[in-house]
Design a protein around this motif. Structure first.
Motif, short mmCIF file in Angstrom:
data_model
loop_
_atom_site.label_atom_id
_atom_site.label_comp_id
_atom_site.label_asym_id
_atom_site.label_seq_id
_atom_site.Cartn_x
_atom_site.Cartn_y
_atom_site.Cartn_z
N GLU A 232 5.78 50.58 83.21
CA GLU A 232 5.22 49.29 83.40
C GLU A 232 4.33 47.79 82.23
OE1 GLU A 232 3.56 49.76 88.07
OE2 GLU A 232 1.72 49.35 86.30
N LEU A 233 4.46 48.35 81.72
CA LEU A 233 3.14 47.70 80.81
C LEU A 233 4.04 47.16 79.88
CD1 LEU A 233 0.02 47.33 80.26
CD2 LEU A 233 0.17 48.83 78.68
N PHE A 247 -5.91 40.43 74.56
CA PHE A 247 -5.09 41.52 76.01
C PHE A 247 -6.48 42.98 75.34
CE2 PHE A 247 -2.36 44.71 76.84
CZ PHE A 247 -2.78 45.11 78.09
N ARG A 248 -6.72 43.52 76.63
CA ARG A 248 -7.20 44.57 75.91
C ARG A 248 -6.93 45.53 77.68
NH1 ARG A 248 -8.41 42.58 72.19
NH2 ARG A 248 -10.43 42.23 71.17
N VAL A 256 -2.99 54.77 76.57
CA VAL A 256 -2.56 54.75 74.81
C VAL A 256 -3.92 53.23 74.90
CG1 VAL A 256 -1.51 54.35 73.42
CG2 VAL A 256 -0.31 55.56 74.98
N PRO A 257 -4.25 53.24 74.22
CA PRO A 257 -5.23 52.26 73.82
C PRO A 257 -4.21 51.08 72.93
CG PRO A 257 -5.42 53.37 72.11
CD PRO A 257 -4.96 54.15 72.97
N LEU A 258 -4.64 49.30 73.82
CA LEU A 258 -4.10 48.51 73.41
C LEU A 258 -4.99 47.26 73.39
CD1 LEU A 258 -0.48 48.85 75.08
CD2 LEU A 258 -0.57 49.52 72.64
N ARG A 259 -4.50 46.36 72.04
CA ARG A 259 -5.62 45.17 72.37
C ARG A 259 -4.11 44.51 71.18
NH1 ARG A 259 -11.07 46.92 69.71
NH2 ARG A 259 -11.14 44.61 69.46
N LEU A 270 4.06 45.94 71.87
CA LEU A 270 5.81 47.11 72.69
C LEU A 270 5.56 48.14 71.14
CD1 LEU A 270 7.72 43.33 73.90
CD2 LEU A 270 6.52 45.78 75.06
N ALA A 271 5.49 47.42 69.87
CA ALA A 271 5.84 48.87 69.64
C ALA A 271 5.02 49.93 69.68
CB ALA A 271 6.23 48.13 67.93
N GLN A 272 4.01 50.12 69.84
CA GLN A 272 2.95 50.98 69.80
C GLN A 272 3.40 51.62 70.84
OE1 GLN A 272 -0.51 48.11 69.81
NE2 GLN A 272 -1.12 48.58 67.40
N ILE A 273 3.78 51.56 72.21
CA ILE A 273 3.90 51.38 73.42
C ILE A 273 5.29 52.91 72.86
CG2 ILE A 273 4.93 51.35 76.31
CD1 ILE A 273 3.43 49.06 75.96
#
Ligand code: SF4
Length: 290
Positions: A232-233, A247-248, A256-259, A270-273
């Motif tokens: 979804e993200l 964005f946090r 999954v932590p994203l920033r 997107l690569a981290q996801i």
């Protein structure tokens, strides 16, 4: 200071002095939220609020109070002249204060005129945290948010026009399995329209005592798993266009932590996801929290 009940503040206000201007939430109807269920809404007497400010000054006489957050649910429901009075008192009592912020419900932002918002900004109300939760009208109606995406966009644009910093919160998984795509794509449209300075993504946790929890238990609402939340993200990030928005998604509720900063860090996130999905490495449920 005298605090009534549990006091909530955005994560980025961790170092701020918190003063309750209102008690509870004027709406208190959102099906996923139990923050203020135990409080009957009221606007505090202004004299009481000023007393709290004076008590806080006494307590923090050796500290520089640089930031102040007006709790509880929605300070913007307070009449503009009363807000201006309190903001003036804050500056008189804490001349070192550099930033005043508050939660603002979209409906209450829209009730203020552009002139009123500009006056509040000029007086020192610098930042408003607005819980949008979703940009999808069906999801907003299902969770009884009480506003449409168009009304949230109008509110966000009004705040920005007044020169205030705008921080928006969205909730991953709020549409359940039924509205995954619409929730993601319409939330991307909402953010692309407003282009807030800050965007925080929480991930839904259904809490006992809420209508959504009862729906979940009754099998009427299906929670997303971690992979679905990330998918979804992904749809959201691919479709959002909000240059400069910080964005946090590194809250305790996120798998999954994203920033990063839009749009420049979209590919990195997107690569981290993708990496997290491949590795199947997500925060365990027992460590997730609101
Ligand atoms: S999400 Fe915000 S508006 Fe809705 S009930 Fe909770 S505090 Fe009130």
């Amino acid at each position: 200071m005298r605090y009534e009940g549990t006091v909530y503040r955005p994560p980025s206000e961790a170092g701020s002095l918190i003063i309750q201007l209102t008690i509870g939430c004027a709406r208190n109807k959102c099906t996923f939220c139990n923050m203020f269920k135990d409080k009957k809404f009221r606007i505090r007497k202004l004299d009481e609020v000023v007393e709290d400010l004076e008590m806080a000054r006494e307590y923090y006489k050796d500290y520089h109070v640089r930031r102040l957050f007006l709790a509880d649910g929605d300070a913007l429901i307070v009449k503009t002249k009363d807000l201006l009075y309190i903001i003036d008192k804050i500056h008189a009592i804490f001349p070192e204060c550099e930033r005043i912020s508050a939660y603002g419900a979209p409906a209450d932002v829209n009730l203020k005129t552009d002139e009123e918002l500009a006056q509040l900004k000029k007086a020192g109300l610098d930042m408003i945290y607005m819980g949008a939760e979703s940009g999808d009208d069906k999801v907003l109606a299902d969770v009884k948010k009480g506003v449409t995406a168009a009304e949230i966009i109008k509110a966000g644009k009004k705040l920005k026009k007044a020169g205030m910093l705008v921080s928006i919160t969205l909730i991953s998984g709020l549409g359940g399995k039924e509205r995954v795509y619409e929730h993601a794509i319409n939330s991307a449209k909402l953010i692309s329209e407003i282009k807030p300075e800050y965007l925080g993504f929480l991930t839904l946790i259904v809490e006992p005592g809420t209508e959504l929890y009862d729906d979940y238990k009754a099998g009427k609402f299906e929670l997303l798993g971690p992979v679905e939340v990330l998918q979804e993200l992904e749809v959201f990030i691919k479709n959002v266009d909000s240059e400069g928005t910080v964005f946090r998604a590194n809250h305790a509720s996120n798998y999954v932590p994203l920033r990063g900063t839009f749009n420049k860090d979209k590919d990195i996130m997107l690569a981290q996801i993708e990496k997290a999905k491949k590795a199947g490495r997500f925060k365990p449920e027992m460590f997730r929290g609101i």
